[in-house]
Design a protein around this motif. Sequence first.
Motif, PDB file in Angstrom:
ATOM      1  N   MET A  35      51.813  26.344  35.702  1.00  0.00           N
ATOM      2  CA  MET A  35      50.697  26.906  36.419  1.00  0.00           C
ATOM      3  C   MET A  35      50.930  28.399  36.567  1.00  0.00           C
ATOM      4  N   SER A  36      49.861  29.163  36.407  1.00  0.00           N
ATOM      5  CA  SER A  36      49.910  30.617  36.568  1.00  0.00           C
ATOM      6  C   SER A  36      48.841  31.051  37.547  1.00  0.00           C
ATOM      7  N   SER A  37      49.043  32.217  38.126  1.00  0.00           N
ATOM      8  CA  SER A  37      48.001  32.803  38.966  1.00  0.00           C
ATOM      9  C   SER A  37      48.052  34.318  38.807  1.00  0.00           C
ATOM     10  N   TYR A  38      46.938  34.959  39.082  1.00  0.00           N
ATOM     11  CA  TYR A  38      46.834  36.406  38.964  1.00  0.00           C
ATOM     12  C   TYR A  38      46.091  36.921  40.178  1.00  0.00           C
ATOM     13  N   ILE A  39      46.456  38.115  40.628  1.00  0.00           N
ATOM     14  CA  ILE A  39      45.794  38.744  41.759  1.00  0.00           C
ATOM     15  C   ILE A  39      45.317  40.114  41.300  1.00  0.00           C
ATOM     16  N   GLY A  40      44.057  40.408  41.564  1.00  0.00           N
ATOM     17  CA  GLY A  40      43.513  41.734  41.298  1.00  0.00           C
ATOM     18  C   GLY A  40      43.112  42.352  42.622  1.00  0.00           C
ATOM     19  N   VAL A  41      43.648  43.536  42.911  1.00  0.00           N
ATOM     20  CA  VAL A  41      43.330  44.225  44.160  1.00  0.00           C
ATOM     21  C   VAL A  41      42.427  45.406  43.814  1.00  0.00           C
ATOM     22  N   LEU A  42      41.230  45.424  44.395  1.00  0.00           N
ATOM     23  CA  LEU A  42      40.246  46.462  44.101  1.00  0.00           C
ATOM     24  C   LEU A  42      39.780  47.103  45.399  1.00  0.00           C
ATOM     25  N   ASN A  43      39.374  48.367  45.314  1.00  0.00           N
ATOM     26  CA  ASN A  43      38.888  49.041  46.521  1.00  0.00           C
ATOM     27  C   ASN A  43      37.362  49.059  46.567  1.00  0.00           C
ATOM     28  N   HIS A  44      36.729  48.066  45.929  1.00  0.00           N
ATOM     29  CA  HIS A  44      35.271  47.931  45.919  1.00  0.00           C
ATOM     30  C   HIS A  44      34.907  46.458  45.721  1.00  0.00           C
ATOM     31  N   PRO A  45      33.657  46.082  46.000  1.00  0.00           N
ATOM     32  CA  PRO A  45      33.262  44.667  45.895  1.00  0.00           C
ATOM     33  C   PRO A  45      32.667  44.272  44.543  1.00  0.00           C
ATOM     34  N   PHE A  46      32.793  45.119  43.522  1.00  0.00           N
ATOM     35  CA  PHE A  46      32.122  44.864  42.250  1.00  0.00           C
ATOM     36  C   PHE A  46      33.110  44.337  41.214  1.00  0.00           C
ATOM     37  N   PHE A  47      33.205  43.022  41.135  1.00  0.00           N
ATOM     38  CA  PHE A  47      34.098  42.362  40.192  1.00  0.00           C
ATOM     39  C   PHE A  47      33.552  40.969  39.930  1.00  0.00           C
ATOM     40  N   GLY A  48      34.076  40.306  38.932  1.00  0.00           N
ATOM     41  CA  GLY A  48      33.652  38.940  38.665  1.00  0.00           C
ATOM     42  C   GLY A  48      34.630  38.239  37.756  1.00  0.00           C
ATOM     43  N   VAL A  49      34.527  36.946  37.745  1.00  0.00           N
ATOM     44  CA  VAL A  49      35.312  36.099  36.852  1.00  0.00           C
ATOM     45  C   VAL A  49      34.314  35.366  35.976  1.00  0.00           C
ATOM     46  N   SER A  50      34.520  35.437  34.669  1.00  0.00           N
ATOM     47  CA  SER A  50      33.552  34.816  33.754  1.00  0.00           C
ATOM     48  C   SER A  50      33.630  33.297  33.815  1.00  0.00           C
ATOM     49  N   GLY A  51      32.491  32.690  33.503  1.00  0.00           N
ATOM     50  CA  GLY A  51      32.439  31.244  33.360  1.00  0.00           C
ATOM     51  C   GLY A  51      32.833  30.871  31.942  1.00  0.00           C
ATOM     52  N   GLU A  52      32.646  29.639  31.579  1.00  0.00           N
ATOM     53  CA  GLU A  52      32.999  29.176  30.237  1.00  0.00           C
ATOM     54  C   GLU A  52      32.219  29.912  29.153  1.00  0.00           C
ATOM     55  N   ASN A  53      31.036  30.417  29.491  1.00  0.00           N
ATOM     56  CA  ASN A  53      30.219  31.142  28.524  1.00  0.00           C
ATOM     57  C   ASN A  53      30.632  32.610  28.394  1.00  0.00           C
ATOM     58  N   GLY A  54      31.572  33.062  29.218  1.00  0.00           N
ATOM     59  CA  GLY A  54      32.067  34.430  29.141  1.00  0.00           C
ATOM     60  C   GLY A  54      31.198  35.458  29.834  1.00  0.00           C
ATOM     61  N   ILE A  55      30.195  35.023  30.574  1.00  0.00           N
ATOM     62  CA  ILE A  55      29.265  35.950  31.208  1.00  0.00           C
ATOM     63  C   ILE A  55      29.670  36.229  32.656  1.00  0.00           C
ATOM     64  N   VAL A  56      29.571  37.515  33.025  1.00  0.00           N
ATOM     65  CA  VAL A  56      29.800  37.954  34.405  1.00  0.00           C
ATOM     66  C   VAL A  56      28.592  38.800  34.796  1.00  0.00           C
ATOM     67  N   GLU A  57      28.074  38.599  35.989  1.00  0.00           N
ATOM     68  CA  GLU A  57      26.960  39.399  36.486  1.00  0.00           C
ATOM     69  C   GLU A  57      27.407  40.163  37.724  1.00  0.00           C
ATOM     70  N   LEU A  58      27.220  41.480  37.699  1.00  0.00           N
ATOM     71  CA  LEU A  58      27.538  42.324  38.849  1.00  0.00           C
ATOM     72  C   LEU A  58      26.213  42.702  39.499  1.00  0.00           C
ATOM     73  N   LYS A  59      25.955  42.182  40.690  1.00  0.00           N
ATOM     74  CA  LYS A  59      24.681  42.414  41.380  1.00  0.00           C
ATOM     75  C   LYS A  59      24.812  43.578  42.362  1.00  0.00           C
ATOM     76  N   ASP A  60      23.686  44.249  42.590  1.00  0.00           N
ATOM     77  CA  ASP A  60      23.580  45.317  43.583  1.00  0.00           C
ATOM     78  C   ASP A  60      24.516  46.490  43.304  1.00  0.00           C
TER      79      ASP A  60
END
Length: 67
Positions: free
Chosen positions: A1-26
């Motif tokens: 098992m693996s895990s990853y942590i991403g620390v960002l100073n903003h709320p605009f990020f996403g994790v893709s689904g099986e189709n590889g699509i990410v949507e950043l709203k607003d």
Amino acid sequence: MSSYIGVLNHPFFGVSGENGIVELKDLPPGEYVIAVWHEQLGTQETRVAVQPGETKKVEIQFTQTAS
């Protein structure tokens, strides 16, 4: 098992689904660097400018090289 942590100073990020699509709203208007990461294929970046009320589609593809 693996895990990853991403620390960002903003709320605009996403994790893709099986189709590889990410949507950043607003996302506020401005110029951005969009970075995508894959645990085996690394990171790719592209720049995009977003105008007020505009919707943009950005396509980034990873190519796996034979080893």
